[in-house]
Scaffold this active site. Structure first.
Site, PDB file in Angstrom:
ATOM      1  N   ARG A 172       0.832  -1.218   0.000  1.00 54.43           N
ATOM      2  CA  ARG A 172       0.000   0.000   0.000  1.00 54.43           C
ATOM      3  C   ARG A 172       0.869   1.272   0.000  1.00 54.43           C
ATOM      4  O   ARG A 172       0.570   2.254   0.681  1.00 54.43           O
ATOM      5  CB  ARG A 172      -0.930   0.034   1.218  1.00 54.43           C
ATOM      6  CG  ARG A 172      -1.897  -1.126   1.316  1.00 54.43           C
ATOM      7  CD  ARG A 172      -2.941  -1.087   0.219  1.00 54.43           C
ATOM      8  NE  ARG A 172      -4.041  -1.988   0.469  1.00 54.43           N
ATOM      9  CZ  ARG A 172      -4.093  -3.274   0.104  1.00 54.43           C
ATOM     10  NH1 ARG A 172      -3.072  -3.818  -0.543  1.00 54.43           N
ATOM     11  NH2 ARG A 172      -5.156  -4.011   0.353  1.00 54.43           N
ATOM     12  N   SER A 221     -10.783  -1.227   3.361  1.00 56.65           N
ATOM     13  CA  SER A 221      -9.995  -1.330   4.593  1.00 56.65           C
ATOM     14  C   SER A 221      -9.550   0.067   5.024  1.00 56.65           C
ATOM     15  O   SER A 221      -9.015   0.830   4.224  1.00 56.65           O
ATOM     16  CB  SER A 221      -8.735  -2.169   4.357  1.00 56.65           C
ATOM     17  OG  SER A 221      -9.084  -3.502   4.074  1.00 56.65           O
ATOM     18  N   GLU A 291      -5.035   3.493   6.063  1.00 59.55           N
ATOM     19  CA  GLU A 291      -4.745   3.296   4.648  1.00 59.55           C
ATOM     20  C   GLU A 291      -5.534   4.327   3.837  1.00 59.55           C
ATOM     21  O   GLU A 291      -5.150   4.707   2.737  1.00 59.55           O
ATOM     22  CB  GLU A 291      -5.151   1.862   4.273  1.00 59.55           C
ATOM     23  CG  GLU A 291      -5.353   1.651   2.817  1.00 59.55           C
ATOM     24  CD  GLU A 291      -5.846   0.260   2.418  1.00 59.55           C
ATOM     25  OE1 GLU A 291      -5.335  -0.746   2.947  1.00 59.55           O
ATOM     26  OE2 GLU A 291      -6.718   0.193   1.553  1.00 59.55           O
TER      27      GLU A 291
END
Ligand code: EPU
Length: 300
Positions: A172, A221, A291
């Site tokens: 990520r 998420s 995130e």
């Protein structure tokens, strides 16, 4: 006069544009300016206007990883459209504009007998966002298939081609600055039977329906997974599912998804994120890192 207001006068940008509808959370305020850029000519006019404006820049893809502050974003939002929505199937690669939705790319590649991008069917973002965040799921990441990306540096207007190692793609993560705008990306594939790709995509879609809170307003998420563990598992193990701040709550289906009920505000989502970080840290010593991206002013 701010050069971006001049762009508005010339019909090349818009002012005071609500951003909520352009994000999966459907909340938050407006962009002071928004420019839709569909080709290099428009880009060549928007880049210098932005550079002389002195305001921050936000490239908006599918808005699937984004919380816009209730007070909005006091800067320029750029949305890629037009030529940046194209997919081309070449003999040795698939090239896609940065604005292409990942599920569209996955299905188009499979239909053309080009396999390897099926995992993208489960990611509600854009090609540009996938490069920026090295998006992934089900054991695959963008870096596994990315050959190169064309990036324009809004500070200089210069375009360059960057390979995966220059992009420093990690979990990520990429090395792209907020002023680097991905325009297109090229992916490798393996030739295969479309039926096999379709079956993989069906399985991914089924898994998501069973394990993630589809049909709700969320941004996927919320926290990155800590090394060797899962943020969802940790939050769940502390009994936090269902915890709410106003109309924002932790999904009862998957604890790393925060769901916005009608009327939820960006401030509530942010407060819930902070509350989870504090709880998890106090009880496990782990600091979860978001995130999702927060834009605009979140100070209360
Ligand atoms: N789990 C719980 N309780 C929960 C949620 C999960 O105990 O409420 C457990 C699961 O049972 C499983 C483990 O935690 O044993 C991991 O959960 P899951 O398989 O759902 O995967 P994840 O680590 O939570 C990651 C990605 C997702 C991606 C899935 C599937 C991150 C932060 N998330 O989730 O990506 O879809 O794997 O590959 O890496 C996203 O980035 O937005 C995203 C949705």
């Amino acid at each position: 006069m701010n050069p971006l207001d001049r762009l508005v006068e010339q019909g090349e940008a818009m002012a005071a544009v609500p951003l909520g509808p352009m994000t999966t959370y459907k909340l938050g305020g407006s962009a002071r300016w928004l420019a839709e850029v569909g080709d290099r000519d428009r880009m060549a006019r928007v880049v210098p206007a932005w550079r002389d404006s002195g305001v921050p820049l936000l490239v908006l893809g599918r808005g699937s990883n984004l919380v816009v502050a209730d007070g909005g974003f006091d800067g320029l939002v750029v949305r890629l459209v037009g030529e940046f929505t194209r997919i081309e199937h070449h003999d040795d690669r698939v090239s896609a504009g940065a604005a292409v939705p990942l599920p569209v790319l996955a299905r188009s590649a499979v239909a053309a007998g080009r396999l390897g991008l099926e995992f993208m069917v489960g990611i509600p973002g854009s090609v540009g966002g996938a490069v920026r965040q090295n998006a992934g799921c089900h054991g695959s990441e963008t870096v596994d298939r990315l050959e190169r990306a064309v990036v324009v540096d809004f500070l200089t207007g210069a375009e360059c081609v960057r390979g995966p190692s220059e992009l420093e793609l990690g979990y990520r993560h990429s090395s792209l600055a907020s002023t680097d705008v991905v325009l297109e990306a090229e992916f490798t594939f393996v030739v295969g039977d479309p039926r096999s790709g379709e079956s993989t995509m069906r399985e991914i879609t089924r898994w998501r329906r069973e394990n993630q809170p589809g049909g709700t307003l969320n941004a996927g998420s919320v926290f990155k997974n800590p090394d060797g563990d899962s943020a969802g598992r940790i939050i769940d193990s502390l009994g936090l599912k269902g915890l709410a701040v106003g109309a924002a709550s932790i999904s009862t289906r998957h604890a790393n998804f925060l769901v916005a009920a009608p009327g939820a505000t960006a401030a509530e989502v942010r407060r819930l994120v902070c509350l989870i970080q504090t709880e998890v840290e106090a009880r496990t010593g782990l600091r979860l890192e978001p995130e999702i991206q927060f834009v605009g002013n979140f100070e209360e």
